[in-house]
Motif scaffolding. Structure first.
Motif, mmCIF file in Angstrom:
data_model
loop_
_atom_site.group_PDB
_atom_site.id
_atom_site.type_symbol
_atom_site.label_atom_id
_atom_site.label_comp_id
_atom_site.label_asym_id
_atom_site.label_seq_id
_atom_site.Cartn_x
_atom_site.Cartn_y
_atom_site.Cartn_z
ATOM 1 N N TYR A 38 0.811 -1.438 -0.114
ATOM 2 C CA TYR A 38 -0.127 -0.126 -0.093
ATOM 3 C C TYR A 38 0.725 1.291 0.060
ATOM 4 O O TYR A 38 0.560 2.270 -0.709
ATOM 5 C CB TYR A 38 -0.891 0.331 1.085
ATOM 6 C CG TYR A 38 -1.742 1.052 1.439
ATOM 7 C CD1 TYR A 38 -3.071 1.367 0.615
ATOM 8 C CD2 TYR A 38 -1.599 2.059 2.293
ATOM 9 C CE1 TYR A 38 -3.644 2.659 0.435
ATOM 10 C CE2 TYR A 38 -2.151 3.388 2.157
ATOM 11 C CZ TYR A 38 -3.385 3.356 1.736
ATOM 12 O OH TYR A 38 -4.314 4.604 1.548
ATOM 13 N N ILE A 39 1.879 1.229 0.716
ATOM 14 C CA ILE A 39 2.847 2.461 0.791
ATOM 15 C C ILE A 39 3.633 2.394 -0.689
ATOM 16 O O ILE A 39 3.755 3.803 -1.270
ATOM 17 C CB ILE A 39 4.055 2.247 2.098
ATOM 18 C CG1 ILE A 39 3.175 2.569 3.380
ATOM 19 C CG2 ILE A 39 4.949 3.380 1.771
ATOM 20 C CD1 ILE A 39 4.219 2.067 4.401
ATOM 21 N N LYS A 40 4.030 1.494 -1.156
ATOM 22 C CA LYS A 40 4.492 1.808 -2.347
ATOM 23 C C LYS A 40 3.486 2.129 -3.515
ATOM 24 O O LYS A 40 3.964 3.100 -4.280
ATOM 25 C CB LYS A 40 5.255 0.521 -2.764
ATOM 26 C CG LYS A 40 6.582 -0.023 -2.372
ATOM 27 C CD LYS A 40 7.113 -1.107 -2.801
ATOM 28 C CE LYS A 40 8.632 -1.402 -2.666
ATOM 29 N NZ LYS A 40 9.207 -0.367 -3.272
ATOM 30 N N TRP A 41 2.341 1.819 -3.549
ATOM 31 C CA TRP A 41 1.376 2.096 -4.322
ATOM 32 C C TRP A 41 1.022 3.692 -4.262
ATOM 33 O O TRP A 41 1.007 4.107 -5.279
ATOM 34 C CB TRP A 41 0.120 1.233 -4.312
ATOM 35 C CG TRP A 41 -1.167 1.290 -4.985
ATOM 36 C CD1 TRP A 41 -0.958 1.459 -6.443
ATOM 37 C CD2 TRP A 41 -2.338 1.642 -4.625
ATOM 38 N NE1 TRP A 41 -2.170 1.609 -7.035
ATOM 39 C CE2 TRP A 41 -3.087 1.523 -5.975
ATOM 40 C CE3 TRP A 41 -2.961 1.753 -3.466
ATOM 41 C CZ2 TRP A 41 -4.412 2.136 -5.723
ATOM 42 C CZ3 TRP A 41 -4.235 2.002 -3.724
ATOM 43 C CH2 TRP A 41 -5.096 2.124 -4.741
ATOM 44 N N ASN A 42 1.008 4.054 -3.042
ATOM 45 C CA ASN A 42 0.673 5.544 -2.830
ATOM 46 C C ASN A 42 1.724 6.449 -3.308
ATOM 47 O O ASN A 42 1.652 7.432 -3.646
ATOM 48 C CB ASN A 42 0.459 5.528 -1.357
ATOM 49 C CG ASN A 42 -1.065 5.375 -1.150
ATOM 50 O OD1 ASN A 42 -1.902 5.380 -1.805
ATOM 51 N ND2 ASN A 42 -1.192 5.148 0.320
ATOM 52 N N ASP B 76 7.416 -1.002 -9.248
ATOM 53 C CA ASP B 76 7.561 -2.296 -9.005
ATOM 54 C C ASP B 76 6.568 -2.791 -7.904
ATOM 55 O O ASP B 76 6.962 -3.751 -7.230
ATOM 56 C CB ASP B 76 9.269 -2.498 -8.677
ATOM 57 C CG ASP B 76 9.384 -2.029 -7.217
ATOM 58 O OD1 ASP B 76 8.799 -0.897 -7.002
ATOM 59 O OD2 ASP B 76 10.445 -2.454 -6.740
ATOM 60 N N THR B 77 5.358 -2.150 -7.714
ATOM 61 C CA THR B 77 4.489 -2.655 -6.852
ATOM 62 C C THR B 77 3.941 -3.942 -7.014
ATOM 63 O O THR B 77 3.954 -4.940 -6.242
ATOM 64 C CB THR B 77 3.094 -1.578 -6.870
ATOM 65 O OG1 THR B 77 3.812 -0.332 -6.690
ATOM 66 C CG2 THR B 77 2.351 -1.942 -5.699
ATOM 67 N N SER B 78 3.584 -4.446 -8.336
ATOM 68 C CA SER B 78 3.350 -5.807 -8.534
ATOM 69 C C SER B 78 4.158 -6.698 -8.143
ATOM 70 O O SER B 78 3.995 -7.940 -7.681
ATOM 71 C CB SER B 78 2.655 -5.786 -9.964
ATOM 72 O OG SER B 78 4.035 -5.635 -10.723
ATOM 73 N N LYS B 79 5.583 -6.315 -8.455
ATOM 74 C CA LYS B 79 6.789 -7.413 -8.125
ATOM 75 C C LYS B 79 6.652 -7.747 -6.590
ATOM 76 O O LYS B 79 6.724 -8.843 -6.299
ATOM 77 C CB LYS B 79 7.677 -6.754 -8.614
ATOM 78 C CG LYS B 79 8.874 -7.918 -8.607
ATOM 79 C CD LYS B 79 10.220 -7.723 -9.112
ATOM 80 C CE LYS B 79 11.130 -6.641 -8.389
ATOM 81 N NZ LYS B 79 12.297 -6.370 -8.996
#
Length: 103
Positions: free
Chosen positions: A66-70, A75-78
Motif C-alpha cells: 500500500y505504501i509503495k502504491w501510494n 515495481d509494486t506488482s513485483k
C-alpha cells in the motif's frame, strides 16, 4: 597378557552385553512410542505457528504494498507478488505437514 586369557574374557563380556541389551528392548519400544507422541505434539504447534507467521507476514506485506502504491513506485506488482507468494508458501507448508503426519 596371553591370548588364552584375553579371548575368553572378551567373549564373556560381549555375551553379557548382548544379554543386557536384549533385556532392555521393551523399554526402548516404550521410549520410541513416547518420543513419537511428543514430536506429534510439536508438529501441531509448529503448524499453528506457521499459520500465525503467515498472517503477520500478510499484514506487513499489505502495508508495504500500500505504501509503495501510494508513492507511485513502478515495481509494486513485483513486491505484491513476492509478499503474497511467501504467505501462500507458509500456508501450503503447514497444510502439507498436517496432512503428511495425520495431525
Amino acid at each position: 597378557m596371553s591370548k588364552r586369557i584375553v579371548r575368553p574374557a572378551a567373549t564373556a563380556l560381549l555375551v553379557a552385553l548382548a544379554e543386557a541389551s536384549h533385556a532392555q528392548t521393551p523399554d526402548g519400544n516404550a521410549g520410541i512410542t513416547q518420543a513419537t507422541s511428543m514430536i506429534t505434539g510439536y508438529f501441531s504447534a509448529a503448524c499453528t505457528l506457521m499459520y500465525a507467521v503467515g498472517a503477520v507476514l500478510g499484514l506487513i506485506g499489505a502495508v508495504r504494498v500500500y505504501i509503495k502504491w501510494n508513492h507511485g513506485d513502478h515495481d509494486t506488482s513485483k513486491v505484491a507478488a513476492a509478499w503474497f507468494g511467501s504467505c501462500i508458501f507458509l500456508v501450503v507448508v503447514a497444510t502439507v505437514i498436517k496432512s503428511f503426519f495425520g495431525l
